[in-house]
Design a protein around this motif. Structure first.
Motif, mmCIF file in Angstrom:
data_model
loop_
_atom_site.group_PDB
_atom_site.id
_atom_site.type_symbol
_atom_site.label_atom_id
_atom_site.label_comp_id
_atom_site.label_asym_id
_atom_site.label_seq_id
_atom_site.Cartn_x
_atom_site.Cartn_y
_atom_site.Cartn_z
ATOM 1 N N GLU A 72 -2.913 -3.621 9.866
ATOM 2 C CA GLU A 72 -3.820 -2.739 9.145
ATOM 3 C C GLU A 72 -3.352 -1.289 9.247
ATOM 4 O O GLU A 72 -3.524 -0.499 8.311
ATOM 5 N N LYS A 73 -2.737 -0.934 10.356
ATOM 6 C CA LYS A 73 -2.249 0.428 10.536
ATOM 7 C C LYS A 73 -1.202 0.776 9.483
ATOM 8 O O LYS A 73 -1.220 1.872 8.909
ATOM 9 N N ALA A 74 -0.282 -0.162 9.215
ATOM 10 C CA ALA A 74 0.752 0.085 8.205
ATOM 11 C C ALA A 74 0.130 0.265 6.827
ATOM 12 O O ALA A 74 0.515 1.160 6.070
ATOM 13 N N ALA A 75 -0.854 -0.577 6.504
ATOM 14 C CA ALA A 75 -1.528 -0.466 5.206
ATOM 15 C C ALA A 75 -2.252 0.864 5.087
ATOM 16 O O ALA A 75 -2.238 1.506 4.029
ATOM 17 N N SER A 80 -2.761 6.238 2.831
ATOM 18 C CA SER A 80 -2.921 7.678 3.024
ATOM 19 C C SER A 80 -1.913 8.465 2.187
ATOM 20 O O SER A 80 -2.241 9.499 1.599
ATOM 21 N N LYS A 81 -0.680 7.965 2.107
ATOM 22 C CA LYS A 81 0.341 8.631 1.294
ATOM 23 C C LYS A 81 -0.001 8.539 -0.193
ATOM 24 O O LYS A 81 0.180 9.497 -0.947
ATOM 25 N N VAL A 82 -0.506 7.380 -0.625
ATOM 26 C CA VAL A 82 -0.900 7.215 -2.024
ATOM 27 C C VAL A 82 -2.059 8.146 -2.354
ATOM 28 O O VAL A 82 -2.090 8.792 -3.413
ATOM 29 N N ARG A 83 -3.012 8.218 -1.441
ATOM 30 C CA ARG A 83 -4.169 9.096 -1.642
ATOM 31 C C ARG A 83 -3.736 10.566 -1.687
ATOM 32 O O ARG A 83 -4.261 11.361 -2.476
ATOM 33 N N ILE A 91 -8.028 -0.629 0.341
ATOM 34 C CA ILE A 91 -7.320 -1.622 1.157
ATOM 35 C C ILE A 91 -8.121 -2.913 1.157
ATOM 36 O O ILE A 91 -9.335 -2.896 1.361
ATOM 37 N N ARG A 92 -7.444 -4.034 0.907
ATOM 38 C CA ARG A 92 -8.091 -5.349 0.922
ATOM 39 C C ARG A 92 -7.566 -6.173 2.100
ATOM 40 O O ARG A 92 -6.370 -6.200 2.359
ATOM 41 N N HIS A 93 -8.485 -6.878 2.770
ATOM 42 C CA HIS A 93 -8.126 -7.793 3.859
ATOM 43 C C HIS A 93 -8.085 -9.208 3.290
ATOM 44 O O HIS A 93 -8.979 -9.620 2.563
ATOM 45 N N ARG A 176 -3.257 -16.149 9.457
ATOM 46 C CA ARG A 176 -3.155 -14.769 9.931
ATOM 47 C C ARG A 176 -3.764 -13.832 8.895
ATOM 48 O O ARG A 176 -3.875 -14.173 7.718
ATOM 49 N N GLU A 177 -4.165 -12.660 9.345
ATOM 50 C CA GLU A 177 -4.768 -11.676 8.456
ATOM 51 C C GLU A 177 -3.692 -10.731 7.936
ATOM 52 O O GLU A 177 -2.869 -10.222 8.708
ATOM 53 N N VAL A 178 -3.709 -10.493 6.629
ATOM 54 C CA VAL A 178 -2.767 -9.564 6.011
ATOM 55 C C VAL A 178 -3.562 -8.521 5.215
ATOM 56 O O VAL A 178 -4.760 -8.691 4.969
ATOM 57 N N PHE A 179 -2.867 -7.469 4.793
ATOM 58 C CA PHE A 179 -3.536 -6.339 4.150
ATOM 59 C C PHE A 179 -2.777 -5.942 2.883
ATOM 60 O O PHE A 179 -1.542 -5.882 2.870
ATOM 61 N N TRP A 180 -3.553 -5.684 1.813
ATOM 62 C CA TRP A 180 -2.999 -5.261 0.533
ATOM 63 C C TRP A 180 -3.560 -3.890 0.172
ATOM 64 O O TRP A 180 -4.721 -3.586 0.457
ATOM 65 N N VAL A 181 -2.737 -3.077 -0.483
ATOM 66 C CA VAL A 181 -3.145 -1.741 -0.931
ATOM 67 C C VAL A 181 -3.227 -1.742 -2.450
ATOM 68 O O VAL A 181 -2.220 -1.983 -3.132
ATOM 69 N N ASP A 182 -4.430 -1.498 -2.988
ATOM 70 C CA ASP A 182 -4.646 -1.419 -4.439
ATOM 71 C C ASP A 182 -4.718 0.050 -4.846
ATOM 72 O O ASP A 182 -5.371 0.854 -4.183
ATOM 73 N N TYR A 183 -4.050 0.390 -5.956
ATOM 74 C CA TYR A 183 -4.114 1.779 -6.425
ATOM 75 C C TYR A 183 -3.926 1.836 -7.937
ATOM 76 O O TYR A 183 -3.366 0.923 -8.545
#
Length: 214
Positions: A72-75, A80-83, A91-93, A176-183
């Motif tokens: 989650e930290k990487a996502a 933050s950079k996209v924002r 961010i979606r879990h 396992r839990e993964v994270f996606w970044v929507d923009y």
């Protein structure tokens, strides 16, 4: 004859005088190009600025999702950079099945004695890591090793089949839990999210996928 010439000369002079002096003005009428009551058209010089404002307002945008990230930290760092680039981001879990390895085995024998006989026969052909599974759903099955590469697992199973045994392979997975970044990205902005991802977390094999804009 002399009189006739005088008459003709008089007529020529009369015609010339008429054309030059006495004839009315027959110049072509030129219409007025601009009606004073109607304002003239003006060519706009701010077309590029108008298009840019429209894109910034979200009228022309594309939507993407990038991931999966292992942490989650990487996502959050990428988001933050996209924002900071001025774009809307979330961010979606998600739960994902992770492949741990590939297990090669021979299905369970009818009893432990048959299983032991198979192990002795297989080890004669210089096959390493051969074990009998003592209990559980694979009781009396022959374990032939775990492989982190599918092709290696297939080749090992094919060799055991060549020796005369019905070898199989199966994929071992864990949740396992993964994270996606929507923009949302305005048309033409070319946000370097993949470069940011590589800098933030080189261990995550991410991909950018187009998604429907809501």
């Amino acid at each position: 004859m002399h009189q006739l010439l005088m008459v003709l000369l008089f007529l020529n002079v009369s015609v010339l005088t008429w054309n030059v002096v006495l004839a009315p003005d027959t110049k072509t009428f030129s219409p007025v190009l601009i009606d004073p009551s109607i304002p003239a058209l003006e060519l706009r010089k701010d077309v590029d600025e108008v298009v840019y404002r429209s894109a910034s307002a979200g009228t022309q945008s594309s939507c993407y999702t990038i991931g999966p990230y292992n942490s989650e930290k990487a996502a959050e760092l990428v988001a933050s950079k996209v924002r900071g680039f001025g774009l809307a981001v979330t961010i979606r879990h998600r739960q994902s099945m992770e492949t741990l390895n590939f297990f090669v085995y021979i299905p369970p024998a009818s009893d432990s004695e048959k299983a032991e006989k198979m192990v002795q026969d297989i080890t004669k052909n210089d096959v390493q890591d051969v074990k009998i599974i003592p209990d559980g759903p694979y009781q009396n099955a022959i374990a032939l090793g775990f492989f982190n590469n599918l092709n290696k697992a297939k080749r090992h199973a094919e060799y055991i089949r060549y020796l005369g045994y019905d070898a199989h392979y199966t994929e071992q997975q864990a949740a396992r839990e993964v994270f996606w970044v929507d923009y949302d990205e305005p048309f033409g902005s070319n946000t370097p999210v993949q470069a940011w991802s590589a800098a933030v977390d080189a261990t995550s094999e991410v991909q950018r996928i187009p998604r429907s804009c809501r």
